[in-house]
Design a protein around this motif. Structure first.
Motif, mmCIF file in Angstrom:
data_model
loop_
_atom_site.group_PDB
_atom_site.id
_atom_site.type_symbol
_atom_site.label_atom_id
_atom_site.label_comp_id
_atom_site.label_asym_id
_atom_site.label_seq_id
_atom_site.Cartn_x
_atom_site.Cartn_y
_atom_site.Cartn_z
ATOM 1 N N ARG A 29 71.531 8.182 135.572
ATOM 2 C CA ARG A 29 72.639 7.337 135.112
ATOM 3 C C ARG A 29 72.248 5.870 135.148
ATOM 4 N NH1 ARG A 29 75.964 10.424 138.734
ATOM 5 N NH2 ARG A 29 76.350 8.512 139.904
ATOM 6 N N LEU A 30 71.502 5.457 136.185
ATOM 7 C CA LEU A 30 71.057 4.069 136.278
ATOM 8 C C LEU A 30 70.110 3.726 135.144
ATOM 9 C CD1 LEU A 30 70.896 1.377 137.792
ATOM 10 C CD2 LEU A 30 69.061 2.358 139.189
ATOM 11 N N LEU A 31 69.164 4.621 134.853
ATOM 12 C CA LEU A 31 68.219 4.377 133.764
ATOM 13 C C LEU A 31 68.940 4.289 132.423
ATOM 14 C CD1 LEU A 31 65.287 4.112 132.846
ATOM 15 C CD2 LEU A 31 65.197 6.609 132.653
ATOM 16 N N THR A 32 69.916 5.170 132.226
ATOM 17 C CA THR A 32 70.694 5.130 130.982
ATOM 18 C C THR A 32 71.438 3.816 130.847
ATOM 19 O OG1 THR A 32 70.971 7.535 131.024
ATOM 20 C CG2 THR A 32 72.507 6.274 129.665
ATOM 21 N N ALA A 33 72.036 3.359 131.957
ATOM 22 C CA ALA A 33 72.780 2.096 131.925
ATOM 23 C C ALA A 33 71.874 0.908 131.668
ATOM 24 C CB ALA A 33 73.528 1.908 133.247
ATOM 25 N N MET A 34 70.612 0.973 132.136
ATOM 26 C CA MET A 34 69.686 -0.136 131.932
ATOM 27 C C MET A 34 69.159 -0.172 130.500
ATOM 28 S SD MET A 34 68.735 -1.470 135.271
ATOM 29 C CE MET A 34 67.224 -2.171 134.927
ATOM 30 N N VAL A 35 68.949 1.019 129.933
ATOM 31 C CA VAL A 35 68.347 1.090 128.594
ATOM 32 C C VAL A 35 69.378 0.929 127.488
ATOM 33 C CG1 VAL A 35 67.106 2.629 127.004
ATOM 34 C CG2 VAL A 35 66.442 2.506 129.413
ATOM 35 N N LEU A 36 70.616 1.319 127.757
ATOM 36 C CA LEU A 36 71.632 1.336 126.700
ATOM 37 C C LEU A 36 71.842 -0.020 126.034
ATOM 38 C CD1 LEU A 36 73.564 3.096 125.152
ATOM 39 C CD2 LEU A 36 75.303 2.672 126.898
ATOM 40 N N PRO A 37 71.901 -1.162 126.777
ATOM 41 C CA PRO A 37 72.062 -2.445 126.077
ATOM 42 C C PRO A 37 70.955 -2.721 125.074
ATOM 43 C CG PRO A 37 72.526 -2.701 128.410
ATOM 44 C CD PRO A 37 71.967 -1.318 128.235
ATOM 45 N N LEU A 38 69.710 -2.386 125.439
ATOM 46 C CA LEU A 38 68.599 -2.583 124.501
ATOM 47 C C LEU A 38 68.726 -1.643 123.312
ATOM 48 C CD1 LEU A 38 65.666 -2.906 127.062
ATOM 49 C CD2 LEU A 38 66.965 -4.729 125.948
ATOM 50 N N LYS A 39 69.204 -0.432 123.568
ATOM 51 C CA LYS A 39 69.412 0.530 122.490
ATOM 52 C C LYS A 39 70.501 0.055 121.546
ATOM 53 C CE LYS A 39 70.134 5.506 121.836
ATOM 54 N NZ LYS A 39 70.399 6.799 122.528
ATOM 55 N N MET A 40 71.539 -0.572 122.112
ATOM 56 C CA MET A 40 72.635 -1.047 121.279
ATOM 57 C C MET A 40 72.186 -2.164 120.342
ATOM 58 S SD MET A 40 75.076 0.919 122.208
ATOM 59 C CE MET A 40 76.467 0.171 121.380
ATOM 60 N N LEU A 41 71.135 -2.886 120.726
ATOM 61 C CA LEU A 41 70.631 -3.947 119.852
ATOM 62 C C LEU A 41 70.043 -3.408 118.560
ATOM 63 C CD1 LEU A 41 68.962 -6.475 122.315
ATOM 64 C CD2 LEU A 41 70.974 -6.847 120.895
ATOM 65 N N LEU A 42 69.776 -2.095 118.516
ATOM 66 C CA LEU A 42 69.298 -1.492 117.275
ATOM 67 C C LEU A 42 70.399 -1.387 116.231
ATOM 68 C CD1 LEU A 42 67.124 1.402 118.777
ATOM 69 C CD2 LEU A 42 66.318 -0.773 117.842
ATOM 70 N N SER A 43 71.647 -1.496 116.683
ATOM 71 C CA SER A 43 72.763 -1.465 115.741
ATOM 72 C C SER A 43 72.771 -2.742 114.910
ATOM 73 C CB SER A 43 74.085 -1.314 116.496
ATOM 74 O OG SER A 43 75.176 -1.582 115.651
ATOM 75 N N PRO A 44 72.799 -2.639 113.586
ATOM 76 C CA PRO A 44 72.851 -3.858 112.766
ATOM 77 C C PRO A 44 74.046 -4.734 113.105
ATOM 78 C CG PRO A 44 72.380 -1.935 111.407
ATOM 79 C CD PRO A 44 72.756 -1.418 112.761
ATOM 80 N N ASN A 45 75.191 -4.112 113.380
ATOM 81 C CA ASN A 45 76.384 -4.897 113.691
ATOM 82 C C ASN A 45 76.162 -5.765 114.916
ATOM 83 O OD1 ASN A 45 77.114 -2.502 112.144
ATOM 84 N ND2 ASN A 45 79.214 -3.228 112.329
ATOM 85 N N ILE A 46 75.693 -5.136 115.991
ATOM 86 C CA ILE A 46 75.546 -5.857 117.249
ATOM 87 C C ILE A 46 74.413 -6.864 117.180
ATOM 88 C CG2 ILE A 46 74.987 -5.591 119.700
ATOM 89 C CD1 ILE A 46 76.412 -2.931 119.644
ATOM 90 N N SER A 47 73.266 -6.468 116.632
ATOM 91 C CA SER A 47 72.110 -7.361 116.608
ATOM 92 C C SER A 47 72.368 -8.600 115.755
ATOM 93 C CB SER A 47 70.877 -6.614 116.105
ATOM 94 O OG SER A 47 71.097 -6.101 114.804
ATOM 95 N N VAL A 48 72.883 -8.411 114.544
ATOM 96 C CA VAL A 48 73.057 -9.551 113.637
ATOM 97 C C VAL A 48 74.224 -10.432 114.072
ATOM 98 C CG1 VAL A 48 73.517 -10.233 111.261
ATOM 99 C CG2 VAL A 48 72.053 -8.281 111.726
ATOM 100 N N ILE A 49 75.358 -9.824 114.424
ATOM 101 C CA ILE A 49 76.496 -10.632 114.854
ATOM 102 C C ILE A 49 76.198 -11.329 116.180
ATOM 103 C CG2 ILE A 49 78.934 -10.564 115.516
ATOM 104 C CD1 ILE A 49 78.522 -10.203 112.583
#
Length: 217
Positions: A29-49
């Motif tokens: 769960r800790l590893l998932t929580a650490m990696v998820l923000p970086l994974k979310m940056l792959l979203s065009p919405n989140i990265s560009v906005i």
């Protein structure tokens, strides 16, 4: 809902989506929580906005770091009066938060009454005033389940820009002078101005594609 389904089906393994990871080991769960923000940056919405917000944040830090040089060397202010130069950005930020938040809430409520509710409605004020309005409310509304991870991803970009801008802002003013430096910032703002408009129209489609590809939803 989950409790009712457990009672009706007898399946005690049914859990809300937010509690789906509770049965996993704490290290996973800790590893998932650490990696998820970086994974979310792959979203065009989140990265560009988020990049758009970071640029606006960078503009603010350019002002903060160049005020002393501008008002001491060019306008010959006395050092004791330099603090007054920061009142403009303070008032502007305050008005941006209050008026921007109020306008955004009003638009969302009006669209919801007309059955046009979608997170992209939060971007409408940014179409006209993006350097003054940050996108935190849009990101939180677009990805409610992982809003903390999304805001963490946004903060990473914003903090990087805020830390790097003071390293070259005074050199920028020295090389281009105040007038041309502000003209350059204005051209950057104009080049990025269509981004909120484009994501208002296509953001929902991009979010759905990202959810299927990376989040499995």
């Amino acid at each position: 809902m989950a409790r009712r389904l457990r009672e009706e089906t007898g399946n005690q393994k049914l859990r809300p989506r937010l509690d789906a990871d509770l049965g996993k080991p704490s290290t996973q769960r800790l590893l998932t929580a650490m990696v998820l923000p970086l994974k979310m940056l792959l979203s065009p919405n989140i990265s560009v906005i988020s990049f758009l917000t970071a640029v606006g944040y960078g503009f603010m830090y350019i002002l903060y770091t160049t005020f002393p040089q501008t008002f001491l060397c060019i306008y010959a202010w006395e050092p004791k009066n330099i603090g007054l130069a920061y009142l403009g950005t303070a008032v502007g930020n305050l008005l941006g938060m209050i008026l921007g938040g109020g306008i955004s809430d009003a638009i969302v409520k009006r669209r919801a009454k007309n059955r046009q509710a979608k997170p992209e409605n939060r971007l409408i004020p940014m179409i006209f005033f993006w350097p003054l309005l940050f996108c935190g409310t849009y990101i939180a509304a677009a990805y409610t389940t992982h809003s903390a991870s999304e805001m963490a991803a946004t903060c990473v970009l914003r903090s990087l820009v805020g830390g790097l801008v003071p390293l070259f802002s005074n050199k920028l003013y020295s090389r281009f002078d105040v007038g041309w430096a502000f003209s350059l910032l204005t051209l950057i703002a104009l080049a990025l101005a269509p981004v909120p408009f484009l994501f208002y129209w296509y953001g929902e489609r991009l979010r759905e594609k990202f959810d299927r590809s990376f989040l499995g939803r």
